[in-house]
Design a protein around this motif. Sequence first.
Motif, mmCIF file in Angstrom:
data_model
loop_
_atom_site.group_PDB
_atom_site.id
_atom_site.type_symbol
_atom_site.label_atom_id
_atom_site.label_comp_id
_atom_site.label_asym_id
_atom_site.label_seq_id
_atom_site.Cartn_x
_atom_site.Cartn_y
_atom_site.Cartn_z
ATOM 1 N N ARG A 237 0.756 -1.199 0.014
ATOM 2 C CA ARG A 237 0.075 -0.253 0.358
ATOM 3 C C ARG A 237 1.155 0.758 0.169
ATOM 4 O O ARG A 237 1.995 1.516 1.053
ATOM 5 N N PRO A 238 0.361 2.435 -0.500
ATOM 6 C CA PRO A 238 1.391 3.672 -0.572
ATOM 7 C C PRO A 238 1.491 4.324 0.864
ATOM 8 O O PRO A 238 0.565 4.542 1.034
ATOM 9 N N GLY A 239 2.885 4.229 0.579
ATOM 10 C CA GLY A 239 3.196 4.755 1.867
ATOM 11 C C GLY A 239 3.144 4.446 2.857
ATOM 12 O O GLY A 239 3.308 4.487 4.097
ATOM 13 N N THR A 240 3.628 2.766 2.815
ATOM 14 C CA THR A 240 3.854 2.100 4.133
ATOM 15 C C THR A 240 5.198 1.492 3.673
ATOM 16 O O THR A 240 5.167 0.305 4.818
ATOM 17 N N ASP A 241 6.111 2.212 3.172
ATOM 18 C CA ASP A 241 7.272 1.758 3.271
ATOM 19 C C ASP A 241 8.071 1.248 4.658
ATOM 20 O O ASP A 241 8.573 0.307 4.681
ATOM 21 N N GLY A 242 7.794 2.074 5.284
ATOM 22 C CA GLY A 242 8.166 2.343 7.164
ATOM 23 C C GLY A 242 8.156 0.853 7.663
ATOM 24 O O GLY A 242 9.256 0.689 7.759
ATOM 25 N N ALA A 243 7.047 0.500 8.046
ATOM 26 C CA ALA A 243 6.196 -0.867 8.518
ATOM 27 C C ALA A 243 7.511 -1.702 7.370
ATOM 28 O O ALA A 243 7.828 -2.867 8.366
ATOM 29 N N ILE A 244 7.584 -1.751 6.062
ATOM 30 C CA ILE A 244 8.299 -2.670 5.636
ATOM 31 C C ILE A 244 9.793 -3.079 5.636
ATOM 32 O O ILE A 244 9.860 -4.262 6.568
ATOM 33 N N ALA A 245 10.168 -1.758 5.695
ATOM 34 C CA ALA A 245 11.673 -1.728 6.470
ATOM 35 C C ALA A 245 11.327 -2.720 7.884
ATOM 36 O O ALA A 245 12.731 -3.621 7.978
ATOM 37 N N LEU A 246 11.186 -2.072 8.879
ATOM 38 C CA LEU A 246 10.721 -2.681 10.173
ATOM 39 C C LEU A 246 10.392 -3.859 9.770
ATOM 40 O O LEU A 246 10.974 -4.369 10.508
ATOM 41 N N GLY A 247 9.915 -4.448 8.908
ATOM 42 C CA GLY A 247 9.431 -5.828 9.344
ATOM 43 C C GLY A 247 10.792 -6.794 9.033
ATOM 44 O O GLY A 247 10.836 -7.825 9.021
ATOM 45 N N MET A 248 11.108 -6.314 7.396
ATOM 46 C CA MET A 248 12.292 -7.133 7.523
ATOM 47 C C MET A 248 13.775 -7.331 8.455
ATOM 48 O O MET A 248 14.569 -7.961 8.477
ATOM 49 N N GLU A 315 12.967 8.871 -4.888
ATOM 50 C CA GLU A 315 12.665 9.515 -3.834
ATOM 51 C C GLU A 315 10.466 9.226 -3.353
ATOM 52 O O GLU A 315 10.719 10.002 -2.295
ATOM 53 N N PRO A 316 9.988 8.564 -3.788
ATOM 54 C CA PRO A 316 9.324 8.243 -2.588
ATOM 55 C C PRO A 316 9.330 7.842 -0.960
ATOM 56 O O PRO A 316 8.604 7.852 -0.039
ATOM 57 N N VAL A 317 10.381 7.432 -0.716
ATOM 58 C CA VAL A 317 10.982 6.944 0.726
ATOM 59 C C VAL A 317 11.053 8.490 1.161
ATOM 60 O O VAL A 317 10.400 8.956 2.417
ATOM 61 N N ASP A 318 11.641 10.175 0.226
ATOM 62 C CA ASP A 318 11.887 10.847 1.281
ATOM 63 C C ASP A 318 10.344 11.554 1.218
ATOM 64 O O ASP A 318 10.696 12.417 2.714
ATOM 65 N N ALA A 319 9.399 11.007 0.466
ATOM 66 C CA ALA A 319 8.442 11.670 0.462
ATOM 67 C C ALA A 319 6.454 11.149 1.911
ATOM 68 O O ALA A 319 5.918 11.895 2.104
ATOM 69 N N MET A 320 8.059 9.698 2.514
ATOM 70 C CA MET A 320 6.422 8.796 3.333
ATOM 71 C C MET A 320 6.779 10.628 4.108
ATOM 72 O O MET A 320 7.250 10.942 4.991
ATOM 73 N N PRO A 321 5.239 8.845 5.297
ATOM 74 C CA PRO A 321 5.067 10.270 6.652
ATOM 75 C C PRO A 321 6.687 9.616 7.359
ATOM 76 O O PRO A 321 6.955 8.740 7.190
ATOM 77 N N ALA A 322 6.959 10.833 8.141
ATOM 78 C CA ALA A 322 8.152 10.732 8.454
ATOM 79 C C ALA A 322 9.893 10.430 8.093
ATOM 80 O O ALA A 322 9.902 8.816 8.029
ATOM 81 N N GLY A 323 9.254 10.855 6.176
ATOM 82 C CA GLY A 323 11.042 10.178 5.584
ATOM 83 C C GLY A 323 12.197 10.369 6.244
ATOM 84 O O GLY A 323 12.966 9.361 5.820
ATOM 85 N N THR A 324 12.838 10.517 6.612
ATOM 86 C CA THR A 324 14.424 10.349 7.341
ATOM 87 C C THR A 324 13.447 9.231 8.706
ATOM 88 O O THR A 324 15.013 8.564 8.010
ATOM 89 N N VAL A 325 12.770 9.151 8.326
ATOM 90 C CA VAL A 325 12.871 8.197 9.554
ATOM 91 C C VAL A 325 12.536 5.802 8.444
ATOM 92 O O VAL A 325 13.597 5.083 9.270
ATOM 93 N N VAL A 326 11.974 6.106 7.815
ATOM 94 C CA VAL A 326 12.008 5.523 6.648
ATOM 95 C C VAL A 326 13.668 5.511 5.800
ATOM 96 O O VAL A 326 13.721 3.809 6.426
ATOM 97 N N ALA A 327 14.053 6.311 6.048
ATOM 98 C CA ALA A 327 15.366 6.203 5.382
ATOM 99 C C ALA A 327 16.024 5.480 6.809
ATOM 100 O O ALA A 327 17.512 5.489 5.780
ATOM 101 N N GLN A 328 16.031 5.777 7.668
ATOM 102 C CA GLN A 328 17.010 5.554 8.199
ATOM 103 C C GLN A 328 17.321 3.661 8.660
ATOM 104 O O GLN A 328 17.930 3.324 9.133
#
Lengths: 745, 109
Positions: A237-248, A315-328
């Motif tokens: 789902r768009p915008g949920t990449d942070g959860a994918i990173a944390l799950g991995m 670039e979508p990584v930057d655009a996520m809610p809390a983009g710097t957290v997803v990138a981290q």
Amino acid sequence: MAKGNEKIVNSTMWSAGCGSHGGCGCEIYVQDGKVVRVEGDKNHPFNMGRLCPKGLAIPQYMYHPDRVTHPLKRVGERGEGKWQRITWDEALDTIEKKFKDIREKHGAESVIFCQGTGRDIGGPITFLMYAYGSPNWVQVGLAGHACYTPRLGAMFATQGHYSVLDASQFLEKRYDSPEWTPPKYIILWAQNPAAGCFDGFYGHWIVDCMKRGSKLIVIDPCHNWFTSRAEVHLQNRPGTDGAIALGMLNVIINEGIYDKEFVDKWCYGFDELKERVQEYPPEKVEKITWVPKELLIQAARLYAGNKPSAIQWGEPVDAMPAGTVVAQAINQLWAITGNIDNPGGNVIARNSHGVTTYPFSSAELTKLYGEDLVKKLNEKRIGANDYPMIKNFRGWVQPDVLIEQMETGKPYEVKAAWIQTSNIIGGQAADPRRHYNAMKKLDFVVVVDLFQNPTSMALADIFLPATTFCEKESFRSWWQPLGVTVKAVDGVDESRSDWEINLEMAKRLATNPIKYNTVRELIDDRLKDGNTNFEKLKAKGCWEYPPEGHFTRPYYRYEKGLLRGDGQPGFDTPTGKVELYSTRYEEWGLDPLPYYEEPKESPAATPELYKKYPLILTTGRRSPVFFHSEHRMIPWLRELDPDPKFEINDKTAEELGVSNGEWAYIENQRGKVKMKAKITPTAHPKVITAPHGWWLPETEGKEPNLFSTWEYNINNLTSMGNQGKSGFGGTDYRSSLCRITKIKD
Amino acid sequence: MPRNGLFIEYEYCTGCHACEVACKQEHNFSDGMCGIRVDELVTAGPDKVHVDFIPITTRFCDLCAERTAKGEQPACVKHCQAICMAYGPVTELVKAMEDKPRSLIFAPK
């Protein structure tokens, strides 16, 4: 191949013309003082003879009848489209007088210096801005500053350095380099690399790696060419990449398949990270992201179990809610698997030879312009006092704070804008109408560009004509190699390069004398860091890699003491290690560990709104023939992508009664635009994808039409003011809600 | 004279359109005229949706006669970003095809 009496000039491409971020080597064919053709340079290691469609269309771009090639001044009201040709002297005299008056009455900070992402602009614009004395360097309207800077900031905090996927681009022999090996797995994270060369990375290097054995894991809400060829596709789902990173991270840590030796020796805060990721088991991640947990686990195991592997992110990584957290969190994935600065991993990327064209870090800004100046200017930089990360990382204005300040005049009024390489209203800005209204009130606006666009038409008082790269001298240090752009022909008519314009303006406006008489002197001074100069590089074919053992050359520099200022092994972070628990984030008042944040508008966050707007909208879908809002007037390119099209799943379209090729509205509570339906099973049934930056240069330019920007620019459905806690990220470019309605007439 | 053609390993064609614009630039074609065109082929399989791109030569392709006469690659072959095109005698291209799945040969002239 030269035909007749054509002369060949070798050069390095970096916009304008091709538009993009790549540094392709090219051959410019010149006949009778005109560029007749541009081809790739087979001897250049960046592109190895290839070129993208935008690069190949340069003759049409250069000699386009609509190109502005003389300075203009506005003679009617703003937006009336009445222009008068003036001399360079009159143009520069006018600007000098206005800018000096404004500085005297309101302070230099009341002038903002606005860039987009084209050309070699970061160099010339900061040079002029600091000479004038303004701290306000900005990409106006770029909500959450969502374009690479959030990722750069996260990497700076986590590991002290930037990393990119290692496609051998740091070695002159490229794929034949004995020390290089292809990544076993490539995670393509929210990017379609076939469409361009994002962030200095030539997209088709991914294809080169695939041919050499790299397998793919792709994270993308839609199907595309790469997902077709992927071993695993995480269709999230768009915008949920942070959860994918944390799950991995959860899977890799709990299964113990991380690189224990690397983590023990080179990472800080592993136990804290381990504790944090317990909050994100695959079952929970599946609920958030729509990605079946089995696929998430498979992706994590393949990535961690096959070293070297690498991540290429978009670039979508930057655009996520809390983009710097997803990138981290994504950075932590390559850290705990030991895929840092290793062949075929995420290699540390530094600007070649230590030369800076475009400052990517606070350190580079300080090196170029002096610590005192940068510190002093930081006091009034817009947004710097609201967000410690904005203050302490690079020198940008926070764009969501800027728009408020333009509207309220607090803490001080913005009076004028120097806009160079930026189509704010027609491309870059979220909520373009709000920016239009705010910027219309400015006392004075200069636009430096090659074509009229919605922004120049609506706002410019003076228009200065810039050149393509074929008509200018410049230098390029964006990762590797170090290169020079060689002037093949004089500027078309009276156009001048950004460097020439800004050096001349800086001489007139500077409070301290400028030490350079010519652009060449400036370039040679900057190239001194690389022990070379313009002529030497030109004689070598326009490019050079740093010597063996240089700190800008891989691999394993953290073992060799090549990364830190003190020459000790380790990373340039406060603890000297890769910080899984970020002490810099902590110092900036941020959570030192990653977490998931839901988009502000989504089926989960706003279920009532979702009933009204039952589709997820993700914008910014890239076209291989356009660079952002550029190139719509170039016939060779436009005929390949003639209309703005949204992509919609076939079943969804059937339910809505929308047929293929039908014009329809995409709308939400902020506005609506028209686009053509492309019905395709590649689209997720719940997701609409739309391209950004559409305006029609063939339609009326003057107001109210402004080249049809209000009708077709998808950013009319986006908003400002959603920035993350760090000041970065948190936009709705990539995840908001919408509905599709039929046009009745 | 052997008959020459274009070999295209479309498994790797990403649909970037470089071949089309290279062709237009080389021949200075206008108004949509072009010697090669890339088509998108989307096929929904049982487990995933496949996206492929197929470049097809048109009747305006002259295999870049002027370039190839001087030993240069045709403009499309040189600039193909996926490096999935080759030019040569058809008999040689057929041999190359033996171990390349998802490939095509065009012999336009």
